[in-house]
Design an enzyme around this catalytic site. Structure first.
Site, mmCIF file in Angstrom:
data_model
loop_
_atom_site.group_PDB
_atom_site.id
_atom_site.type_symbol
_atom_site.label_atom_id
_atom_site.label_comp_id
_atom_site.label_asym_id
_atom_site.label_seq_id
_atom_site.Cartn_x
_atom_site.Cartn_y
_atom_site.Cartn_z
ATOM 1 N N THR A 164 4.639 -0.511 18.830
ATOM 2 C CA THR A 164 3.984 0.329 17.821
ATOM 3 C C THR A 164 2.776 -0.374 17.218
ATOM 4 O O THR A 164 1.787 0.279 16.879
ATOM 5 C CB THR A 164 4.978 0.745 16.716
ATOM 6 O OG1 THR A 164 5.651 -0.413 16.212
ATOM 7 C CG2 THR A 164 6.005 1.727 17.245
ATOM 8 N N TRP A 213 0.858 -1.184 0.000
ATOM 9 C CA TRP A 213 0.000 0.000 0.000
ATOM 10 C C TRP A 213 0.897 1.239 0.000
ATOM 11 O O TRP A 213 2.049 1.185 0.413
ATOM 12 C CB TRP A 213 -0.933 0.003 1.215
ATOM 13 C CG TRP A 213 -0.247 0.051 2.555
ATOM 14 C CD1 TRP A 213 0.100 -1.016 3.337
ATOM 15 C CD2 TRP A 213 0.199 1.220 3.267
ATOM 16 N NE1 TRP A 213 0.733 -0.588 4.487
ATOM 17 C CE2 TRP A 213 0.804 0.779 4.485
ATOM 18 C CE3 TRP A 213 0.142 2.594 3.022
ATOM 19 C CZ2 TRP A 213 1.329 1.657 5.430
ATOM 20 C CZ3 TRP A 213 0.677 3.472 3.954
ATOM 21 C CH2 TRP A 213 1.257 3.009 5.146
ATOM 22 N N GLU A 252 7.173 8.021 14.121
ATOM 23 C CA GLU A 252 7.406 7.402 12.818
ATOM 24 C C GLU A 252 8.311 8.278 11.947
ATOM 25 O O GLU A 252 9.145 7.770 11.189
ATOM 26 C CB GLU A 252 6.073 7.150 12.097
ATOM 27 C CG GLU A 252 5.136 6.185 12.802
ATOM 28 C CD GLU A 252 5.559 4.734 12.667
ATOM 29 O OE1 GLU A 252 6.520 4.443 11.933
ATOM 30 O OE2 GLU A 252 4.924 3.868 13.293
ATOM 31 N N HIS A 269 6.600 -6.700 10.797
ATOM 32 C CA HIS A 269 7.990 -6.423 11.155
ATOM 33 C C HIS A 269 8.343 -7.032 12.516
ATOM 34 O O HIS A 269 9.458 -7.533 12.706
ATOM 35 C CB HIS A 269 8.225 -4.910 11.175
ATOM 36 C CG HIS A 269 8.048 -4.265 9.835
ATOM 37 N ND1 HIS A 269 7.749 -2.931 9.683
ATOM 38 C CD2 HIS A 269 8.117 -4.772 8.584
ATOM 39 C CE1 HIS A 269 7.655 -2.648 8.386
ATOM 40 N NE2 HIS A 269 7.868 -3.753 7.709
ATOM 41 N N HIS A 273 4.637 5.149 6.850
ATOM 42 C CA HIS A 273 3.789 5.394 8.018
ATOM 43 C C HIS A 273 3.748 6.874 8.374
ATOM 44 O O HIS A 273 2.683 7.465 8.539
ATOM 45 C CB HIS A 273 4.290 4.582 9.223
ATOM 46 C CG HIS A 273 4.332 3.109 8.965
ATOM 47 N ND1 HIS A 273 4.928 2.222 9.832
ATOM 48 C CD2 HIS A 273 3.867 2.356 7.938
ATOM 49 C CE1 HIS A 273 4.818 0.992 9.359
ATOM 50 N NE2 HIS A 273 4.188 1.054 8.195
ATOM 51 N N GLU A 317 8.677 1.324 6.448
ATOM 52 C CA GLU A 317 8.304 2.157 7.593
ATOM 53 C C GLU A 317 8.100 3.622 7.177
ATOM 54 O O GLU A 317 7.286 4.334 7.769
ATOM 55 C CB GLU A 317 9.391 2.083 8.669
ATOM 56 C CG GLU A 317 9.452 0.764 9.417
ATOM 57 C CD GLU A 317 8.441 0.705 10.555
ATOM 58 O OE1 GLU A 317 8.004 1.767 11.018
ATOM 59 O OE2 GLU A 317 8.090 -0.408 10.978
ATOM 60 N N ASP A 328 1.460 -3.511 9.331
ATOM 61 C CA ASP A 328 2.869 -3.473 8.934
ATOM 62 C C ASP A 328 3.770 -3.730 10.141
ATOM 63 O O ASP A 328 4.728 -4.512 10.076
ATOM 64 C CB ASP A 328 3.222 -2.085 8.384
ATOM 65 C CG ASP A 328 3.168 -2.018 6.863
ATOM 66 O OD1 ASP A 328 2.680 -2.970 6.236
ATOM 67 O OD2 ASP A 328 3.608 -0.991 6.309
ATOM 68 N N GLU A 329 3.462 -3.055 11.248
ATOM 69 C CA GLU A 329 4.284 -3.207 12.454
ATOM 70 C C GLU A 329 4.257 -4.652 12.945
ATOM 71 O O GLU A 329 5.271 -5.181 13.420
ATOM 72 C CB GLU A 329 3.789 -2.262 13.561
ATOM 73 C CG GLU A 329 3.725 -0.786 13.176
ATOM 74 C CD GLU A 329 5.085 -0.126 13.012
ATOM 75 O OE1 GLU A 329 6.098 -0.830 12.966
ATOM 76 O OE2 GLU A 329 5.122 1.112 12.937
ATOM 77 N N GLU A 355 8.681 -2.914 17.847
ATOM 78 C CA GLU A 355 7.693 -3.195 16.798
ATOM 79 C C GLU A 355 6.377 -3.667 17.410
ATOM 80 O O GLU A 355 5.302 -3.301 16.933
ATOM 81 C CB GLU A 355 8.238 -4.243 15.827
ATOM 82 C CG GLU A 355 9.387 -3.767 14.962
ATOM 83 C CD GLU A 355 8.980 -2.740 13.906
ATOM 84 O OE1 GLU A 355 7.783 -2.488 13.716
ATOM 85 O OE2 GLU A 355 9.880 -2.182 13.265
#
Length: 332
Positions: A168, A31, A74, A201, A115, A112, A197-198, A165
């Site tokens: 977040t 995305w 971020e 990761h 974000h 990252e 996403d976090e 991670e």
């Protein structure tokens, strides 16, 4: 770090290529911030912005304080890449190294980076926050750097990043939940997408520590105990807006009060990771390693007791102005 410890990470390069790089997504499958924002080239752009601003009117000031703090965290991404590139044995030696560790760090940074871009643009379009004060805070924070106490040690560094991670992931997940409760479904989608996403990761970094516990259990358990004795400091703990020298403390107090990131979450994360890594079952430890193991396994319950005691002695709330919301006061 001693050469034999650096060799541990050299020996894991094939494993990292096969097990860590798979947690990256190709750019064309990722995305992008623009997927969630008004289309500047469309005739309906101004209507889309107006809808965004109308939705944001339903969100309270304390929510924006926390969302801004999350966004600033971020946006300090250059600092985090720099920190990872101090770690012996895994740093990107040339800036374009083809080792799996370096490829991961660059691609992780690129993922990252979206974000902060997305949250920054969303907040700008909302009209609810003082963007100049926010921009100053970002500049101060990147200029100040950070002190995660990782000491160029990749054992410490990967433990720290695994913890962060997950932190977040929890924080963005909670801002998504609150946005939904206040009726801004688009912002809930934004925060939820970042949280996912976090989480991905987090999976990669926890796998690295899990592997280190397998190949070098004593050093890894000692590093885990060392990191937790120092306490995990949030990466934006040096944030400053040119006015409030206790800005991070005040932002954290608001996040605690509205349930975005709390002292309980800290204990929960540690408990989760200790369980995920099966620390209590690790064998092949020295006497010092066994003591470190006992310390780490007993720490979550100890933190919870301290947190309960602190709640019982909670200081009286006071009102503090936040420059991010045009100097309006907020209970901390």
């Amino acid at each position: 770090m001693p050469p034999q410890k650096i060799e541990v990470f050299k020996s894991l390069e094939v494993w990292a290529e096969q097990n860590i790089l798979v947690h990256l997504k190709p750019v064309e499958q990722c995305w992008q911030p623009q997927d969630f924002l008004p289309l500047p080239e469309s005739e309906g752009f101004y209507d889309q912005v107006r809808e965004l601003r109308e939705r944001s009117e339903e969100l309270p000031d304390d929510y924006f304080v926390v969302l801004v703090g999350d966004m600033i965290t971020e946006e300090a991404l250059p600092t985090y890449q720099t920190m990872i590139n101090t770690l012996d044995g895994v740093r990107d030696e040339t800036g374009a190294s083809l080792t799996p560790w370096a490829i991961w760090t660059r691609a992780w940074t690129a993922e990252e980076n979206r974000h902060g871009d997305l949250l920054n643009k969303y907040l700008y379009l909302s009209g609810r926050v003082d963007m100049k004060q926010i921009e100053k805070t970002i500049q101060y924070l990147i200029g100040s750097g950070m002190d995660p106490k990782t000491e160029n040690n990749p054992y410490l560094g990967f433990i720290y990043t695994a913890f962060q991670e997950r932190a977040t992931f929890i924080s963005h997940g909670n801002t998504a939940r609150l946005a939904k409760e206040h009726g801004d479904m688009k912002l809930a989608q934004v925060c939820g997408t970042i949280a996912s996403d976090e989480k991905r990761h987090e999976t990669a970094y926890t796998k690295i520590v899990e592997k280190l516990l397998e190949v070098d259990p004593d050093s890894t358990v000692l590093a885990l105990a060392d990191m937790m004795r120092k306490k995990i400091t949030m990466p934006a703990h040096l944030m400053y807006d040119g006015q409030d020298y206790n800005l991070f403390e005040h932002y954290s107090a608001v996040a605690q009060r509205i349930g975005v990131y709390t002292a309980k979450d800290y204990a929960d994360i540690l408990e989760f990771l200790v369980g995920r890594w099966k620390v209590e079952r690790v064998t092949g430890l020295s006497g010092e390693g066994h003591r470190a193991q006992d310390f780490v396994c007993g720490l979550p319950s100890r933190i919870r007791r301290l947190e309960e005691r602190a709640r019982g002695k909670a200081k009286q709330a006071s009102n503090v102005p936040f420059s991010w919301i045009f100097g309006r006061e907020m209970k901390v």
